[in-house]
Design a protein around this motif. Structure first.
Motif, short mmCIF file in Angstrom:
data_model
loop_
_atom_site.label_atom_id
_atom_site.label_comp_id
_atom_site.label_asym_id
_atom_site.label_seq_id
_atom_site.Cartn_x
_atom_site.Cartn_y
_atom_site.Cartn_z
N UNK A 1 0.59 -1.29 0.26
CA UNK A 1 -0.61 -0.02 0.46
C UNK A 1 1.00 1.25 -0.50
N UNK A 2 1.99 1.11 0.41
CA UNK A 2 2.80 2.12 0.88
C UNK A 2 3.86 2.78 -0.93
N UNK A 3 3.41 1.55 -2.22
CA UNK A 3 3.87 2.17 -2.88
C UNK A 3 2.86 3.24 -3.59
N UNK A 4 2.17 3.03 -3.91
CA UNK A 4 1.82 4.18 -4.96
C UNK A 4 2.08 5.64 -3.42
N UNK A 5 1.75 5.31 -2.47
CA UNK A 5 2.47 6.89 -2.06
C UNK A 5 3.65 7.10 -2.74
N UNK A 6 4.86 5.99 -2.06
CA UNK A 6 6.15 6.28 -2.88
C UNK A 6 6.20 6.82 -4.34
N UNK B 1 -8.53 6.30 -2.59
CA UNK B 1 -8.97 4.08 -3.02
C UNK B 1 -8.16 3.89 -2.62
N UNK B 2 -6.37 4.01 -2.27
CA UNK B 2 -5.28 3.12 -1.59
C UNK B 2 -5.72 2.94 -0.13
#
Length: 185
Positions: free
Chosen positions: A80-85, A163-164
């Motif tokens: 879940x952190x990948x889209x934020x990163x 969404x994430x």
């Protein structure tokens, strides 16, 4: 009213969170600024808070299934952190050496897919495996892969922020519906 074990565990998680946020290193830096540690700290604190703390408060011994669940939660948070990163790539200091800074957006997405598969595969390590759990985690795997696939450097305003972040709630709803369905069988 909390047991000593829970209080000690809570203190450890608070200390990790404090080290993440507060400037305790030379030159007024925190652990968040250390290369690669940011996502590991966030995932550890989430897994500890949502799996380990409740288990410690209810169980005498941390069982195998709790360990697997904690590992899965850790992996889920990493995914879940990948889209934020990726979203923050254009704002983050180069010194942070975030995942997308190290391996690029495409590489970060590939790692996100791999972490999703590891999360899902861990489902089969549990000793109390049932059809509902497999079904719920299969749907979650597809959602995680879809979210990573849709992740872009220039995201729409609410992609990550809504969404994430809604995925854990969606997972919870899947579990509730799955449990209701299993009762009806």
């Amino acid at each position: 009213m909390l047991s000593e074990k829970v209080l000690i565990s809570l203190f450890v998680l608070i200390a990790i969170t404090g080290l993440y946020a507060l400037p305790v290193l030379p030159k007024h830096k925190n652990f968040r600024s250390l290369s690669g540690l940011k996502i590991l700290i966030v995932a550890t604190v989430w897994a500890g808070t949502t799996v380990i703390l409740p288990a410690i408060s209810q169980l005498e011994v941390i069982t195998w299934n709790v360990k697997v669940e904690a590992f899965q939660r850790f992996m889920l948070v990493l995914v879940l952190l990948v889209p934020f990163e990726i979203r923050d790539l254009k704002y983050d200091s180069v010194a942070l050496k975030t995942l997308p800074q190290r391996v690029g957006v495409k590489g970060a997405k590939i790692i996100g897919y791999s972490w999703s598969i590891i999360f899902y595969a861990a489902t089969f390590l549990k000793t109390n495996l049932d059809f509902i759990s497999v079904g719920v985690n299969t749907i979650l795997l597809l959602v995680l892969i879809g979210i990573i696939l849709k992740t872009e450097l220039n995201q729409k305003k609410y992609f990550s922020s809504f969404w994430v972040e809604a995925i854990p709630l969606f997972w919870w709803l899947l579990i509730i519906v799955g449990n209701k369905y299993s009762i009806l069988l």
